[in-house]
Structure formats: C-alpha cells, structure tokens
Motif scaffolding. Structure first.
Motif: not given
Length: 490
Positions: A422-424, A389-392, A428-429, A115-116
């Motif tokens: 981004l989350f997964a 989780v993916m972030a800057g 997370i849905r 998900s975003l």
C-alpha cells in the motif's frame, strides 16, 4: 546537463564554511558535540539550494513483520477454488472496481487516499532473508549473509540510507531516521538482520525508540488485541512506554545557553574547517541526543499514551495506534523517515488460526490506526508531503494449509513470489492499482516490481537525486538507487 540535475548533484557536495560557521563550530565543540552538530550549518546549506526535488518531505514506512496474506487483504481472489479463496469476502471501496477485504472497512472508505501495488516479488520464502531483502531494498543477499547473525557486511536498511541521504536537507538537529516501537527480535532472542546501516557504519544506524517490551509468545496490538499464534496461554502484561527524556543533573538549558553566549564573544575562532568532511559523521548520535532532550515537539511526539482523548479514540488505545500516532508526531516535528513495526517479529506470520486472528486481532487495529493516520495528515494538508508505505517481508501461499501439530485451524505459509503493498500521500495518486497477480495470487501477471523499485520509490518521493551515493570509510561511493521508482503510482 539540465540545470535541475546540476543542482541535484551539487547538493551532495560539502558546502563552503563561513567564519560565522566557524564561530558556531567552536561553540559546539566546547560542548563536546562535534563540528557537524549545528542547526546553523544545516540552515546555511539549505539556503544554498539543498531542497528535496520530490514531492514528499517525510516518509512513514509501516512494516508488517511475518508477511501479510495478499489473498485475505488487498488482492482477494473470490473466483478461485475454495482452498485458495479463503473465508473472507471482498467489499467494494470508494474506488469503482476496486475491492479489498471485508474486514478493512475504514480503509475501503478512504480508497481515494491510497494506492496498491499487487505485483511486488522476490525469491525468498525465509523470514530473516526476506526481512533483509525488504528492509534494505535488495533482492540479492550479500556474501556471507547469516540469518542468525546480523553483521556489518549486511546491506544498509532503507531507513539508514534515507537518514544518510536526508541529513543535509533537514533543517533541524533531529535524527533523520527513526524506527519504533521496537527492534524486530525473534522469539529465540536473536535480532533479525536488515535493520541497521551495515557497511555505512554504526554512526548511520537509524534511531531505535524502544517503547514496546519484548515478549516471545504474544503478538499484535497489545493490550487490546494481543494474541498468540498457537494459543499457548502465556500472559502478556506489557506496558507501552516511550523513553522518558531528560537532561543530566546540573546541565539545564540555562547552562547550555550561557556557555554558548560566552563562546559567541570569543575573538579567536577556528580559521580552517578543512577537516569538516572528515569529522562530519563524528558524534552524530550526540547531536540527535541533545535535540531529543531539548525539543519540546519531540517530548510531545513520544508522550502518546497521554494524548488527548480524541486522538486516542481515533488511533486506538493499543500499540498499533500509539505507534502510528508517535510516527505522525515525529514527522510533524521534522524527522525525515519513521519506520513503524506494526507488531513484533512475525506478528503477521499466519501459518495457522489465520482467519480468526486476522479478523479479530490484526485487521481491526491496523484498519483503525492507518485510517486515522491518513485522516490526520489529510486534515492538515500534510498528506501531500508525507509518503506512507505499508509492506511485509513477503506474501502468503495461494494454498490454504493446516499444520495440525501446531495449530487448530488453517492458514497460509511463506511466499516471496508476490505480495501487495500500500502507498499513500507524497505524490501518490489515490484510488489506483499498479501491477497484477495471476488468477491464483501466486505470481505477478503484469508489471512485476522488485524490492529495488520499492526502495527507489521512497528515495525518489523524498527528492534523493538519481546520482546520489553514500561514501564508505575509504571515501568510495556506493550508489543509493538500484532500480527505478515504481511506474504508474503518481
């Protein structure tokens, strides 16, 4: 007060110690490790109800230092003017109505897994300050903050806080939080702030696994995808090498087991462990060190460059692929949080030459390695209990610019006002979008989300109670949560 809240609060108090615990404490003390370094004690406290209340057992925090452009990845604006839209085209994902960049095809095929959030926002456009903000989950900088000089007055990183929070829940002696494959260091040699435990003290610093040597002009997923933002031509001959762990000469496991067996036969043991609370953090690093030396699963986790051909082909034979494979193995071995820096400091800082570097050097290994991680965890059923989780540190400006003095081709500048995250996994849905940026991708238009909410989402997924706190040297409590988890992700 509900029974669940009562249990959560109780789980953050020191448990009573039995005579058997005392026996084990004496044994470990002879080894010079400290009374808290006991798998037995951790198992005992786990049996007393110290189970995470969240859906995730572990978290992989993928950090994109430099700042990923939202316009060119997960929040494209195809109807915006040319100087905002960019060169890339959107592509459909498996989720109806959800589009992302054409150069992320593998992630597009797996949109049902992730998900975003398209509306994370904070107030800094400066690299070091924004690193501190996102790595710690605090929008406000501490008093006396210096971008050039990390100090113990800086706030504790999310990795450090998670490590502290999960240490009583973990049923092994492994470090609770690990950062790999390198510390984030500016090309001038200064360390970027926000990476340690701040006022919690160095005993709570996350473990740093240094597998990627420092290089001040080469970035990205070496050796396959190494590049230089300014094409200065300096060669990159780095090797990705995880630390080789071995016991000191003369102290093999047979010697350790023998000493423990001898101590088990002692009749007199410590009768009072009242000092346990005071020494709980003493020598914590030695505990982790012994576990790293003696756990075969850890050796396997670190030995990624010699993994089987199938795994290497799926993740990619480069620093991004090796790093995420290592992270996957470490959480499988029982580490609670692994922060993976995909690239050294400012790898994603695409001021210029942005479109060729994203297309040819950054998106291919990221798309491959993150997709392989999702597939791997999904195939074993572990994605449900592993939050990704993916972030800057920030996003990029809506306007495309050209800094002719430094770059041949255009790019985008720093922009803290909005970024996509981004989350997964971990409850997370999948196939879901939370928040919205405006038509220019400049500011949140719906459901603005702060770094405090980002951090709270990680803590909540891992089952950290809402009332949880860490205690300083004077035993003063400091709340872990400073915001609510992001609504709508689960």
């Amino acid at each position: 007060m509900s029974k669940r809240v009562q249990e959560s609060q109780c789980s953050w108090q020191h448990a009573r110690r039995s005579r058997r615990d005392a026996l084990q404490a004496g044994a470990i003390g002879i080894l010079g490790l400290g009374m808290n370094h006991l798998a037995g004690l951790r198992q005992a406290t786990a049996a007393e109800g110290r189970q995470p209340s969240g859906k995730a057992r572990s978290c992989i925090f993928i950090f994109l230092s430099g700042g990923l452009s939202q316009h060119d990845s997960f929040d494209m604006k195809p109807n915006a003017p040319d100087n905002i839209r960019g060169e890339f085209q959107p592509r459909a994902t498996k989720t109806p109505g959800l589009q992302i960049c054409e150069h992320l095809p593998k992630l597009a095929e797996r949109s049902q897994m992730w998900s975003l959030c398209r509306s994370l926002t904070h107030g800094s456009n400066e690299h070091s300050a924004a690193h501190h903000i996102m790595l710690t989950g605090h929008s406000e900088l501490p008093a006396g903050f210096s971008p050039n000089n990390p100090s113990r007055s800086d706030r504790a990183s999310i990795a450090a806080v998670t490590g502290y929070a999960m240490r009583a829940k973990q049923q092994n002696n492994l470090p609770t939080a690990v950062v790999l494959p390198e510390r984030l260091v500016h090309n001038s040699g200064r360390v970027i702030p926000g990476q340690h435990s701040g006022p919690m003290g160095p005993q709570h610093d996350p473990w740093m696994i240094e597998a990627s040597p420092f290089h001040n002009t080469s970035y990205g997923a070496f050796p396959e995808y190494a590049f230089d933002h300014q094409d200065r031509g300096k060669p990159d001959e780095r090797l990705f090498q995880a630390p080789q762990l071995s016991l000191p000469d003369g102290l093999g496991m047979q010697a350790i087991n023998g000493r423990l067996a001898l101590l088990e036969s002692l009749n007199r043991q410590r009768e009072d462990l009242a000092s346990y609370a005071q020494v709980e953090n003493f020598d914590r690093l030695r505990q982790g060190a012994v576990s790293l030396l003696t756990e075969s699963s850890v050796h396997q986790a670190l030995n990624v460059t010699n993994a089987d051909e199938k795994h290497l082909d799926r993740y990619g034979r480069n620093s991004f692929g090796w790093s995420l494979l290592m992270a996957r193995r470490l959480v499988g071995a029982g580490v609670s949080l692994v922060q993976v820096n995909l690239g050294n400091d400012e790898t994603w800082d695409t001021h210029g030459n942005a479109f060729p570097h994203l297309k040819n050097n950054l998106f291919p290994p990221t798309d491959q390695a993150v997709s392989a991680l999702l597939d791997d965890l999904h195939s074993t059923g572990e994605l449900d209990e592993t939050l990704i989780v993916m972030a800057g540190e920030f996003g990029r400006t809506p306007q495309i610019t050209l800094l002719e003095k430094h770059y041949k081709l255009p790019g985008r500048d720093h922009w803290g006002a909005v970024q996509s995250v981004l989350f997964a996994g971990g409850g997370i849905r999948g196939g879901n979008v939370v928040g919205k940026s405006d038509a220019r991708g400049a500011y949140p238009d719906e459901q603005p989300v702060k770094p405090e909410n980002f951090a709270a989402t990680i803590y909540d997924a891992l089952g950290v109670p809402a009332t949880a706190a860490w205690h300083d040297a004077q035993n003063r409590p400091h709340h872990i949560y400073h915001g609510e988890p992001i609504a709508g992700l689960s």
